[in-house]
Design a protein around this motif. Structure first.
Motif: not given
Length: 469
Positions: A325-328, A394-408, A453-460
């Motif tokens: 995931i990190a490399l992606k 704030s960083l953790a909250t923003t990241l979590h929002k996108y990652i949660l959407q990606a993982t389901g 890849q989906k998770v990586a895009e969410a993190i980005a």
């Protein structure tokens, strides 16, 4: 097991864990004081000139969870990069996957488990002072310095143990702690500033770096001898075939790092704190120093690595998923001209937690993220994100929002966590737990490249939104 929140007091937890029996050893009258607070019912023993402490007190007072393996007579504390395994009457302990010898092993007496005090402090950075007149052992976490020399008159001074085999310094020798290659840039980090001589060689083409008065630290040189060669892959580089590092027999006080090139390539050498960077010039746009031209610096930390697999379950190892995931994430973000990406590791290597922090501080990172995956019961599932300082929430909250959407996956929320890498860094930092390798459903997804890849895009996306880019 699930990665529990480990505080600086986690060091003391290793002292205290009760076997699944009742009863208590007789008190010897010795007091144990943690950060100037006396712990109740402490019973200290001296065995073979080693100070032994019962595990009962802190586990009961602080309520930390541990695992006891009755058949193996083993206690496991923590998880992942914060894992210590002690076995009753065995002279070896496992610390973060490395075997460490003990002067006096853990022992059971009067239905209570005892562990060597100085071994624990050596592993976890706990300071120990002994007041003979008062018959008192004082323990200090990093935020509560003891003052004066640590352990100068502590009983059991023969207690031994280090996290991993350590290269013995020669004089004021620097120790190499990390080597990684990402985004056409080599990073070398030592525990102190180093002197570097660089040369361009041909037939074949390569760049040679010579770090004088330098040796290998435990994360780099464990199991390596003078003349042995370690390698770092460069699969995604256009003009680099591999990176090699070794201590030459002709000069055992020097570390040499070689960038093997496919063709001649110009480069720029720079230093940031105790890190050395070699940026290979690209045809379209030469690299500058880390964070040059006003770029935001993002440090991506793939948890675990090498001898430390992290959580294991359903035929996968956490360290592999973390790195994938990190490399992606790196590949996505390096397309953005406004950010500079630094990887703490770019392949299956291992860094101590403090070295991951050192990398982030050396490059004055704007944000730091550590990518992990969880483990627990076969029913445990979900995504959670940790912060330690309020400035990181704030960083953790923003990241979590996108990652949660990606993982389901199940939402395990944004939580406070006192993990070392997000506590000791001095920039906004978050630790991401994407899913559970112990859960069949989560694991099946985590192994899938498209899911990664989906998770990586969410993190980005989360990082760019947080940075306002």
């Amino acid at each position: 097991m699930k990665k529990y929140v480990l505080t600086t007091v986690m060091a003391v937890l290793m002292l205290m864990f009760l076997l699944p029996h009742t009863g208590q050893a007789a008190s010897s009258g010795t007091k144990i004081v943690l950060d100037n607070r006396e712990l109740a019912n402490a019973d200290v023993l001296t065995v073979n000139q080693t100070t032994m402490v019962p595990i009962r007190v802190v586990s009961e007072e602080l309520g930390y969870k541990v695992e006891w393996n009755q058949s193996a007579q083993q206690v496991t504390i923590g998880s992942g990069a914060d894992t210590v395994v002690l076995t009753i009457n065995q002279g070896m302990a496992s610390v973060n996957g490395a075997l460490v010898s003990l002067t006096q092993p853990a022992m059971a007496q009067k239905q209570t488990t005892y562990v060597p005090l100085r071994f624990v402090s050596a592993q976890m950075g706990l300071q120990v002072k002994w007041d003979n007149a008062a018959q008192k052992v004082s323990l200090f976490t990093s935020g509560n310095p003891a003052g004066g020399s640590v352990g100068a008159t502590t009983p059991g001074a023969s207690d031994s143990g280090t996290l991993t085999p350590v290269t013995t310094p020669v004089g004021n020798m620097a120790l190499l702690q990390a080597i990684s290659f990402s985004d056409n840039r080599l990073m070398i980090t030592a525990d102190k500033s180093v002197t570097v001589k660089d040369s361009v060689l041909a037939g074949p083409n390569r760049i040679l770096l010579e770090l004088s008065n330098t040796g290998f630290g435990p994360a780099i040189g464990s199991g390596m001898s003078v003349g042995d060669v370690g390698t770092i892959s460069a699969d995604n580089a256009d003009n680099v075939s591999q990176i090699r590092y070794f201590i030459p027999k002709s000069n055992p006080n020097t570390v040499q790092v070689v960038i093997d090139l496919k063709s001649a390539n110009t480069y720029k050498l720079s230093k940031e704190g105790t890190s050395v960077f070699v940026a290979l010039d690209k045809v379209t746009a030469p690299n500058t120093n880390v964070g040059g031209n006003g770029k935001k610096v993002i440090v991506i930390d793939a948890g675990h690595g090498a001898h430390d697999p992290g959580a294991v379950g359903n035929s996968i190892r956490e360290k592999d998923i973390n790195l994938g995931i990190a490399l992606k994430v790196e590949a996505i973000l390096k397309k953005n001209a406004n950010v500079d990406i630094v990887m703490t590791r770019s392949d299956d290597t291992f860094l101590e937690l403090k070295e991951r922090v050192r990398v982030a501080k050396n490059v004055n990172a704007d944000v730091f993220i550590s990518i992990h995956n969880n483990s627990g019961s076969s029913a445990a599932t979900g995504t959670e994100t940790y912060y330690q300082r309020e400035s990181s929430k704030s960083l953790a909250t923003t990241l979590h929002k996108y990652i949660l959407q990606a993982t389901g996956f199940k939402d395990r929320k944004v939580q406070y966590g006192n993990f070392h890498v997000i506590r000791e860094t001095n920039m906004p930092a978050a630790l991401l737990e994407i899913g559970f390798v112990s859960h069949a459903g989560d694991a099946a997804q985590l192994k899938n490249e498209a899911f990664q890849q989906k998770v990586a895009e969410a993190i980005a996306k989360g990082l760019l939104e947080y940075l306002g880019l």
